[in-house]
Design a protein around this motif. Sequence first.
Motif, mmCIF file in Angstrom:
data_model
loop_
_atom_site.group_PDB
_atom_site.id
_atom_site.type_symbol
_atom_site.label_atom_id
_atom_site.label_comp_id
_atom_site.label_asym_id
_atom_site.label_seq_id
_atom_site.Cartn_x
_atom_site.Cartn_y
_atom_site.Cartn_z
ATOM 1 N N GLN A 36 0.699 -0.992 0.043
ATOM 2 C CA GLN A 36 -0.176 -0.086 0.080
ATOM 3 C C GLN A 36 0.918 1.345 -0.011
ATOM 4 O O GLN A 36 0.745 2.166 0.882
ATOM 5 N N THR A 49 1.841 4.787 -1.573
ATOM 6 C CA THR A 49 1.310 5.800 -2.089
ATOM 7 C C THR A 49 2.137 7.026 -2.391
ATOM 8 O O THR A 49 3.413 7.086 -1.522
ATOM 9 N N ARG A 107 5.562 5.923 -4.043
ATOM 10 C CA ARG A 107 4.974 5.151 -5.076
ATOM 11 C C ARG A 107 5.621 5.579 -6.521
ATOM 12 O O ARG A 107 6.160 4.787 -6.956
#
Length: 613
Positions: free
Chosen positions: A264, A266, A270
Motif C-alpha cells: 500500500q 502511495t 510510489r
Amino acid sequence: MGFVKEKFIKLIRALYLITAESLTFLHVYFKKTLMRRLQMLQKIHHGSRCCQPAFHGYLIMQIDEDATVGIEAFSRIVPAVPIIADVIISDYIFEFLTASTGGRLQFSTFEKYLSGLERAVRKLKSQSESSLLSSQRSGRGERVLEVDGTVTTQPVLQHVGISTWPGRLTLTDHAMYFEALRVVSYDKPTVYELADDLKQFVKPELTGPWGTRLFDKAFLYKSVSLSDAIVMELPELKGHARRDYWLAIIREILYAHRFIRKFQITGVERDEILLKTIFGILRVQALKDISSAIPLSFEAGLMFNVCDQLPGGDRILETIATRSTTRELDRNSNTMSTSGMYSISASTMASSLGFVFGTSSNVPNKSGIIVGDVSVGELTPLEKAVKESRSNYKMVTNAQAAVDGVKVEGIDTNLAVMKELIFPVTELGNRLVKLFYWEEPVKSLAFCLVFTYVIYMGWFSYVLALLLAFLALFMMVTRCCSRGRPVDEFKVTAPPPMNTMEQLLAVQNAISQAEELIQDGNVVLLKLRGLLLSIFPQASDRFAVALGMSAVFVAFVPIRFVVLLVFLEEFTKYSPMRRSSTERWNRRLREWWFSIPAAPIVLEKLKEDKKKK
C-alpha cells in the motif's frame, strides 16, 4: 576518526550534488575524479570498516590515471546515483562489466556503460514525448519504456486462438499495448494492464504454424479480463534473447505494481518505486550494447526480478517497504536522518535528466531523500538483507550445480541408480516381510511380543521419538567423524547399454504396466461405488453388516486395544498355528470380491466447437 568520517560525508554529498546536475556532467566528472575516489574508499574499506584515524593517510594518496576499482568500492558509492545502480543489482552490474578484466573495473568500460545510459535516457525522453498512445497515456502520465515491431525485418506477431496479426508492441510503466498493422496504418491499440490487480501472469510460450509448438520465441499473457490468453511472438534467426528481454521487463513492471499494492505504497514513494523500476530497465538497455565475456541475464539486472528469484527476496522487499514508509513519515514531519547523510531521490534524478514523472515529482525536496541504500561506516538494513540473500543464493546455486552433476541419462541407468539408493529401505522391507510370514519363527515371535508390549503400554510415541533422536545423533556423529575428509562417492554398477529401440520398448512396457495399474484402480473404485450405492443388494448387505460391527467395536473398545488387536490379527495370521485358516479365509474373501460386478459407466465425448471466432 571524526576527520575521516567528515571527509567521507563531504565526498558523498559532493557526489549527490554532481548527480543532481545531469548525467552528462557525471560522465565527465567520473573520468577525472570518481575513479580515484572509488579506489581510495576501497583501500580504506580494506583497512577498516569503522574508518580508524590511522588510515587518513589514504586520503592524500596519488592514484594513476589507469587505476581500477573493485566490487566493494563500486557497490558502496555507485548506488548513491539512482540511475547507475542500486544496492540490489550493483554486484551483478560490476560482474558483467568486469567479466573480462579479472574483477577490476576499468574506466573505459565504465565510460561505455555511462554512454549507454545516456542513449537510453534520450530514447526514453523521445519515446515518451512523442504522440504515440498519447490519448491512452494522458490520464496516468505513463512513460514509454520500449517499442518493438516497427521494423519489417523484426515483426511482432500476436496470436489469439488461431488468428495471427503482425503489429507494434509498446511497453509503458503501467501497461502493454499492441497495435495491429494494417495496410498503411495501425489499428486502435489493445491495452493489456500490468498495474491493476487482474491476476495477470506472463510466461514463455512455444509457437509455430497452424498451432504447432516448435519455436521457443514467444511469451503468453493471461488475466481475468481476457477470455483467451494472448501470445506475443518475437521471431529472430537464432536464440530467444529478444523474447527473454521483453519477458523480463514486462515482469519487472508487473512485480513493481504488485509490490506497491501489497505494501500500500502511495504518493511520492510510489513514484520513487516506479522510477527505480524504470531506471532498472534503462540499465539493462545500456548493458545490452556492451560486449562481455558472460551472456547478459536480463532478470539479474532488474530489481524486482532478482527479489523474485533470490532466497529471502521477500525480506528484501519488506525492507524496501519499511524504508519507504519511514521516509514518507520523515517527509511529512520534516525530520532528518541521524546519520546526517542525504541522497538524491529518484524523482529528483528524473527531473535533472529532463523529464517529469507522476503526480508528486514537483514536491519540494529541501535536502533530498534521507539515505537508506548507503551509509558511512556501517551496513544499512537493505544492504544486510541483500548480502544475506546473495549468500543463500550462492549456497542454492552450488547445491543445484551438484544436483546437475549427478543427473544421468537413460531410463535403465536412472533405475539402476534409484535401486542402489533405496537398497537400505528395500532390505529393511524384505526383513519385515520375513518376520510377517514367520520364515524365522523365533525372531517373529520376539518381534511380536516386543511390539505387543509397546502398544499395550502406550509407548509407541516414545519409540518414534527415540528413532528420530537416534537418526539425529547418527548425523551428528557422522559429521564430526568426517570433518575435513572428502565425501565418499556413491558407486553404482552401470547396466548394459541400451540402443534407442530397446529404450523405446522399455518405455512402452512401463506405460503398459502403468495403464494396467490404473485400470485395476478404476475397477476397485467402481466396485466400491456399487457397494456404497447398493447397486448389488446381496453384497452390499454383507458389507454394511461388517461396517456396523466394526463401528460398534471401535466405539466401545479403547483405541489402544483396537490397535493392539489389529496388530496381532495381521501379524499372527501367517504363524504356523493360523496359516491354514488364513489361507482359507483369504480364498473366501477373494471369491466374494470377484463376484461383485463393477458399476456401469458411459463415456461421453464433448462436441468440439470448431467455428472460427
